[in-house]
Design a protein around this motif. Structure first.
Motif, PDB file in Angstrom:
ATOM      1  N   GLY A 191       0.705  -1.034  -0.009  1.00 51.69           N
ATOM      2  CA  GLY A 191       0.066  -0.042   0.123  1.00 51.69           C
ATOM      3  C   GLY A 191       0.844   1.214   0.059  1.00 51.69           C
ATOM      4  N   GLU A 192       2.242   1.031   0.229  1.00 53.40           N
ATOM      5  CA  GLU A 192       2.975   2.398   0.076  1.00 53.40           C
ATOM      6  C   GLU A 192       3.150   3.152  -1.283  1.00 53.40           C
ATOM      7  N   ILE A 193       3.093   2.430  -2.213  1.00 52.44           N
ATOM      8  CA  ILE A 193       3.387   3.066  -3.471  1.00 52.44           C
ATOM      9  C   ILE A 193       2.359   4.050  -4.065  1.00 52.44           C
ATOM     10  N   GLU A 194       1.163   3.764  -3.600  1.00 51.71           N
ATOM     11  CA  GLU A 194      -0.023   4.717  -3.809  1.00 51.71           C
ATOM     12  C   GLU A 194       0.188   6.259  -3.297  1.00 51.71           C
ATOM     13  N   ARG A 195       0.662   6.129  -1.828  1.00 52.61           N
ATOM     14  CA  ARG A 195       1.007   7.327  -1.119  1.00 52.61           C
ATOM     15  C   ARG A 195       2.108   7.755  -1.759  1.00 52.61           C
TER      16      ARG A 195
END
Length: 133
Positions: free
Chosen positions: A126-130
């Motif tokens: 989920g880090e890439i989206e942020r």
């Protein structure tokens, strides 16, 4: 089965100017022998697939051998483009600002081709989206 990886010295220069123009581009530098790189590949694949035809493009830049990449992609297939470069003191990772030469290393370019962010280390779920915002 033929590998999707292509050998291109300094992989992202020519690729960025032609194929990826007009959309943001996430370049992820990795190698088949890099444990953290291997661990983040499913997250990169998930992100790339969710972007569709209008979102952020993903390009894997492997500092590896053609054989190593082909074998790896047989085990862990990804559907975003992979290019190759030979590891060394002037490889594409260094050209992109990775002075330490550690992997994985990711760089984000905006739609105009300007580098806007760089990250050393793997992406968590989920880090890439942020990170790309």
């Amino acid at each position: 089965m033929k590998s999707r990886a292509r050998r291109e010295q300094r992989g992202c220069g020519a690729e960025r100017g032609q194929r990826f123009a007009g959309r943001p581009l996430l370049v992820n530098v990795w190698a088949s022998w890099c444990g953290p790189c291997v661990q983040e590949m499913p997250e990169l694949q998930r992100f790339a697939q969710a972007q569709g035809d209008a979102g952020v493009q993903v390009l894997g830049l492997a500092l590896d051998t053609p054989e190593g990449v082909a074998e790896f992609l047989q085990r862990v297939p990804v559907h975003y483009p992979i290019v190759l470069d030979t590891p060394g003191p002037r490889d594409a990772s260094v050209q992109l600002g990775n002075a330490q030469g550690l992997l994985p290393y990711s760089v984000l370019f905006d739609a105009q081709g300007r580098m806007v962010k760089a990250k050393l280390g793997p992406f968590a779920h989920g880090e890439i989206e942020r990170w790309v915002k």
